[in-house]
Design a protein around this motif. Structure first.
Motif, PDB file in Angstrom:
ATOM      1  N   MET A 144       0.843  -1.198   0.000  1.00 36.01           N
ATOM      2  CA  MET A 144       0.000   0.000   0.000  1.00 36.01           C
ATOM      3  C   MET A 144       0.874   1.242   0.000  1.00 36.01           C
ATOM      4  O   MET A 144       1.962   1.258   0.574  1.00 36.01           O
ATOM      5  CB  MET A 144      -0.891   0.023   1.258  1.00 36.01           C
ATOM      6  N   LYS A 145       0.376   2.261  -0.649  1.00 32.25           N
ATOM      7  CA  LYS A 145       0.929   3.604  -0.449  1.00 32.25           C
ATOM      8  C   LYS A 145       0.008   4.250   0.566  1.00 32.25           C
ATOM      9  O   LYS A 145      -1.200   4.319   0.334  1.00 32.25           O
ATOM     10  CB  LYS A 145       0.911   4.379  -1.772  1.00 32.25           C
ATOM     11  N   ASP A 146       0.528   4.614   1.717  1.00 32.20           N
ATOM     12  CA  ASP A 146      -0.307   5.336   2.671  1.00 32.20           C
ATOM     13  C   ASP A 146       0.335   6.675   2.995  1.00 32.20           C
ATOM     14  O   ASP A 146       1.559   6.780   3.117  1.00 32.20           O
ATOM     15  CB  ASP A 146      -0.609   4.522   3.937  1.00 32.20           C
ATOM     16  N   ALA A 147      -0.517   7.685   3.079  1.00 29.49           N
ATOM     17  CA  ALA A 147      -0.019   9.034   3.355  1.00 29.49           C
ATOM     18  C   ALA A 147      -0.835   9.623   4.496  1.00 29.49           C
ATOM     19  O   ALA A 147      -1.985   9.225   4.714  1.00 29.49           O
ATOM     20  CB  ALA A 147      -0.144   9.909   2.115  1.00 29.49           C
ATOM     21  N   TYR A 148      -0.232  10.549   5.232  1.00 24.96           N
ATOM     22  CA  TYR A 148      -0.886  11.158   6.387  1.00 24.96           C
ATOM     23  C   TYR A 148      -0.587  12.647   6.372  1.00 24.96           C
ATOM     24  O   TYR A 148       0.567  13.045   6.164  1.00 24.96           O
ATOM     25  CB  TYR A 148      -0.341  10.512   7.677  1.00 24.96           C
ATOM     26  N   SER A 149      -1.646  13.462   6.577  1.00 24.36           N
ATOM     27  CA  SER A 149      -1.419  14.912   6.599  1.00 24.36           C
ATOM     28  C   SER A 149      -1.693  15.460   7.992  1.00 24.36           C
ATOM     29  O   SER A 149      -2.515  14.913   8.739  1.00 24.36           O
ATOM     30  CB  SER A 149      -2.317  15.604   5.565  1.00 24.36           C
ATOM     31  N   PHE A 150      -0.992  16.544   8.330  1.00 18.88           N
ATOM     32  CA  PHE A 150      -1.076  17.149   9.667  1.00 18.88           C
ATOM     33  C   PHE A 150      -1.230  18.653   9.507  1.00 18.88           C
ATOM     34  O   PHE A 150      -0.384  19.296   8.887  1.00 18.88           O
ATOM     35  CB  PHE A 150       0.197  16.817  10.458  1.00 18.88           C
ATOM     36  N   ASP A 151      -2.323  19.190  10.053  1.00 14.90           N
ATOM     37  CA  ASP A 151      -2.605  20.617   9.889  1.00 14.90           C
ATOM     38  C   ASP A 151      -3.001  21.247  11.218  1.00 14.90           C
ATOM     39  O   ASP A 151      -3.419  20.558  12.146  1.00 14.90           O
ATOM     40  CB  ASP A 151      -3.743  20.792   8.870  1.00 14.90           C
ATOM     41  N   VAL A 152      -2.922  22.607  11.225  1.00 10.24           N
ATOM     42  CA  VAL A 152      -3.249  23.326  12.463  1.00 10.24           C
ATOM     43  C   VAL A 152      -4.751  23.566  12.608  1.00 10.24           C
ATOM     44  O   VAL A 152      -5.247  23.741  13.718  1.00 10.24           O
ATOM     45  CB  VAL A 152      -2.523  24.691  12.565  1.00 10.24           C
ATOM     46  N   ASP A 153      -5.474  23.619  11.494  1.00 11.42           N
ATOM     47  CA  ASP A 153      -6.921  23.846  11.605  1.00 11.42           C
ATOM     48  C   ASP A 153      -7.664  23.151  10.477  1.00 11.42           C
ATOM     49  O   ASP A 153      -7.057  22.596   9.561  1.00 11.42           O
ATOM     50  CB  ASP A 153      -7.237  25.350  11.640  1.00 11.42           C
ATOM     51  N   ASP A 154      -8.994  23.208  10.571  1.00  7.24           N
ATOM     52  CA  ASP A 154      -9.856  22.532   9.609  1.00  7.24           C
ATOM     53  C   ASP A 154      -9.633  22.998   8.183  1.00  7.24           C
ATOM     54  O   ASP A 154      -9.643  22.215   7.242  1.00  7.24           O
ATOM     55  CB  ASP A 154     -11.322  22.808   9.985  1.00  7.24           C
TER      56      ASP A 154
END
Ligand code: ATP
Ligand code: MG
Length: 595
Positions: free
Chosen positions: A178-188
């Protein structure tokens, strides 16, 4: 200098370290005439017959060289778009400590698909079916402030899910890449930007793979979270149903498709009356016997949820229960239908006569039942039913919600146009996770005002083997695979017909050299086989451009080009054949390239 080190004859390598030109005689490319007995899907059959993969155990496969070449193509297409859209590659471990899964709560939730084991110190471990926990653990240690965000990380790695029914070869394996990716942000708002970037990257990836696909709204499943889309390769053999509206843009996985108002024929309202209904345990028999529409019958089905808590589910007789919607209604716990013994023990009557009237268990009703003015229900007694049972009056409803499977012709939840249903293969999935994992595992960042806040996450997966299999489902004929140029293990194949004739061999080798020099990935069939065998194998392998070099053609200075996709045949002058193939290769690659 050592003399026992041999480099095979002038191997030419491309920028990725892959071999550009390959002779079959020194390759492992075992083709098979016979169809493997256990393979049901055409892609599975063809991948085995063409020698792309071999099975080791249920749902566990090896890639042979030719299959691996195509897998690498998918991988490169994915890597390019992920990088283009701001995701950066990492590689996380396959083995994970149970503690992380206990922190997120999934140790309990994930069920038997999670492969658990103990190491020599008796510590609980798992083999990763997905990596939210591991990546969140990294981020909570490394990210401190709003200045460190946003971030997006991906990996291409092996997963293990102990699927209950591994089948269809790479389509539903237990071990898969699988290619899995994860994103991280400060707000919606930031999380939405990350989500849209991945949505666009995925659109490009599947277009660049040469696939025809649909993007549908999806259930978030055991990964959790608030919002998600699936990328579906449309194919009749697909395991997923998808519904779409031809008038507005609504499209959804059947598991998720919102069913707001569907037609119900109301039964005449009368007093609650007990009726003798001998041997009418199933809806069609009962409807026929009572001369009433199936939609006026209320099916009562007993399920067991968390800790085997009984739940009575009510649904109109002409409808099926959507188990995913029910699972979500039960807080994510997998519902199991009570068996006849359990039903009789809990409700005091055999299945088929269970009644909601006076039931002491929790009662969930589909919205359709809640809309009924009166209906037919079991009487809680063998061979009897009630007519004139009024929902909410004659029996209690603890919660009414959408629990039914949508079918073709049901109203679109957005615009009410009758929807259509087709089949699809889920190759990619994008989720907006929100703070599910960051809250559970304490992944926070410091805001400009000095206070702490949980990071907003998204996660994004693509199955590489499944993408390859889906491509074959979409691109094949009775003779074999028809690879799109982008995924073909080789772009051209050379078939010299009379190898023992020097002029044939020399012309073929010269063309091979030219093609390899110009970077056209070429498979050279140097086997001493009959032409029929070579043609059959070439069709099976599905390499886009096939060039036959024969004595007859060479006498006129020509070779024969046959395209695998449209079977078009053209005669090319030997001198310009390589140039022509290069041109065709580049055109084909461009056609499928997005943006
Ligand atoms: P499915 O509903 O088909 O089981 P899923 O929703 O469990 O899929 P995700 O958790 O979203 O899958 O995983 C991301 C991608 O990984 C899927 O879109 C699919 O391409 C791939 N994938 C998931 N399970 C398998 C499997 N058992 N074999 C091969 N690929 C898989
Ligand atoms: Mg799954």
């Amino acid at each position: 200098m050592s003399t026992d080190c041999k480099i095979t004859d002038n191997i030419k390598i491309d920028v990725f370290g892959e071999v550009i030109g390959q002779k079959i005689s020194s390759y492992l490319a075992p083709t098979m005439k016979e169809v493997p007995a256990e393979a049901e899907l055409i892609s599975h059959k063809l991948m085995i017959r063409a020698g792309l993969i071999r099975k080791l155990a249920a749902g566990i496969y090896s890639y042979l060289p030719m299959g691996l070449r195509s897998l690498r193509k998918v991988e490169r297409i994915i890597r390019a778009e992920m990088n283009r859209f701001g995701s950066r590659e990492v590689l996380l471990p396959a083995v994970q400590p149970a503690e992380l899964w206990k922190e997120s709560g999934r140790w309990e939730f994930y069920g038997p698909e999670l492969l658990r084991f103990k190491d020599r110190h008796e510590r609980d471990c798992i083999i990763g079916p997905t990596h939210e926990e591991v990546i969140t653990d990294i981020i909570r240690r490394e990210v401190r402030s709003f200045r460190d965000l946003p971030l997006n990380l991906f990996q291409i790695q092996t997963k293990f899910r102990d699927e209950i029914r591994p089948r269809f070869g790479l389509m539903r394996g237990r071990e898969f890449i699988m290619k899995d990716a994860y994103s991280f942000d400060v707000d919606d708002q930031g999380a939405d930007v990350s989500y849209k970037a991945m949505y666009q990257a995925y659109t490009n990836i599947f277009a660049n793979c040469g696939l025809t696909f649909a993007i549908v709204e999806a259930d978030s499943g055991s990964i959790g979270g608030s919002f998600s889309h699936e990328f579906m390769v449309t194919a009749d053999s697909g395991e997923d149903g998808l519904i779409y509206c031809s008038s507005c843009s609504y499209a959804a996985n059947l598991e998720k498709a919102e069913l707001k108002d569907y037609p119900i024929e109301q039964a005449p309202i009368g007093p609650l009356t007990k009726v003798h209904t001998p041997a009418c345990r199933h809806v069609p028999q009962l409807a026929a016997y009572m001369k009433t529409p199936e939609s006026s019958i209320i099916k009562s089905m007993l399920f067991l949820g968390k800790d085997s808590e009984p739940v009575l589910v009510l649904i109109p007789g002409h409808r099926e229960i959507n188990l995913i919607k029910l699972k979500n209604a039960l807080g994510g716990y997998e519902p199991t239908l009570a068996d006849p013994d359990q039903a009789e023990k809990i409700m005091g009557v055999p299945m088929g006569y269970v009644t909601p009237i006076g039931a002491e268990v929790k009662i969930l009703a589909d919205l359709g039942v809640a809309r009924m003015t009166s209906g037919v229900v079991g009487a809680g007694e063998a061979d009897y039913h009630y007519t004139g049972a009024k929902p909410g009056v004659d029996f209690r409803i603890d919660q009414s919600l959408d629990l039914a499977v949508m079918v073709e012709g049901d109203p679109c939840p957005r615009c009410k146009t009758p929807v259509k249903v087709r089949r699809g293969i889920e190759v990619g999935h994008v989720f907006k996770l929100g703070t599910k994992y960051s809250k559970a595992m304490g992944a926070n960042f410091t805001k400009p005002d000095g206070t702490d806040s949980p990071i907003i996450m998204g996660c994004y997966g693509i199955g590489l083997g499944r993408t390859l299999a889906a491509s074959i489902e979409q691109n094949h004929d009775a003779d074999g695979i028809i690879w799109p140029m982008a995924l073909a293990p080789f772009q051209a194949t050379l078939l010299p017909l009379q190898l023992q004739r020097q002029e044939v061999l020399q012309a073929a080798l010269a063309l091979f050299d030219e093609l390899v020099e110009s970077g056209v990935e070429t498979l050279f069939d140097d086997r001493d086989e009959r032409p029929g065998v070579k043609f059959k194998d070439a069709d099976l392998l599905g390499i886009p451009l096939r060039v036959t070099i024969s004595e007859k053609g060479l006498n006129q200075g020509l070779v024969e080009l046959k395209r695998r996709d449209n079977r078009e045949v053209t005669m090319l002058p030997v001198a310009s054949a390589a140039q022509e193939l290069l041109k065709l290769r580049d055109q084909a690659l461009k056609t499928n390239r997005a943006g």
